[in-house]
Design a protein around this motif. Sequence first.
Motif, short mmCIF file in Angstrom:
data_model
loop_
_atom_site.label_atom_id
_atom_site.label_comp_id
_atom_site.label_asym_id
_atom_site.label_seq_id
_atom_site.Cartn_x
_atom_site.Cartn_y
_atom_site.Cartn_z
N SER A 58 35.07 -89.33 -85.35
CA SER A 58 35.37 -89.59 -83.89
C SER A 58 36.69 -90.59 -84.01
O SER A 58 37.47 -90.57 -83.01
CB SER A 58 34.36 -89.76 -82.87
N ILE A 59 36.44 -91.62 -84.52
CA ILE A 59 37.59 -92.98 -84.43
C ILE A 59 38.78 -92.27 -85.25
O ILE A 59 39.91 -92.38 -84.60
CB ILE A 59 37.18 -93.80 -85.52
N LYS A 61 39.90 -89.08 -85.02
CA LYS A 61 40.15 -87.94 -84.06
C LYS A 61 41.06 -88.76 -82.84
O LYS A 61 42.00 -88.53 -82.43
CB LYS A 61 39.18 -87.07 -83.47
N ASP A 62 40.29 -89.77 -82.33
CA ASP A 62 40.76 -90.74 -81.32
C ASP A 62 42.10 -91.35 -81.57
O ASP A 62 43.03 -91.41 -81.08
CB ASP A 62 39.95 -91.90 -80.88
N TYR A 63 42.53 -91.82 -83.11
CA TYR A 63 43.49 -92.25 -83.68
C TYR A 63 44.83 -91.31 -83.64
O TYR A 63 45.73 -91.35 -83.29
CB TYR A 63 43.21 -92.98 -84.97
N ARG A 65 44.87 -88.67 -81.74
CA ARG A 65 45.11 -88.59 -80.47
C ARG A 65 46.30 -89.56 -79.86
O ARG A 65 47.40 -89.23 -79.19
CB ARG A 65 44.07 -88.37 -79.47
N GLU A 66 46.01 -90.73 -80.26
CA GLU A 66 46.97 -91.96 -79.80
C GLU A 66 48.12 -91.93 -80.49
O GLU A 66 49.40 -92.17 -79.85
CB GLU A 66 46.23 -93.30 -79.83
#
Length: 88
Positions: A58-59, A61-63, A65-66
Amino acid sequence: MSTPETSAEFQHQSKPNVGHDMAGQARHTAERVANAASVYGHDAAQHFVREPARDLFSIAKDYAREKPDVAACWMFALGVVVGWKLKP
């Protein structure tokens, strides 16, 4: 009344039963401990292996996206390294 021979035979017969009963109890206790260890091991695997892996994914994926451009460069570099190491 019982004769001494009969009571000696009774005592001789009762000792193996006690040993057999103790062996059965020991086997039952060992099975119970093994089952508890299996359940504890399964729970530990759920918590200590799957949860951190989900958190890392999840980290990532968030990275991605950013910062999609940086994540794409990292994936390209990782693909080159893995391809280079897997080449025969």
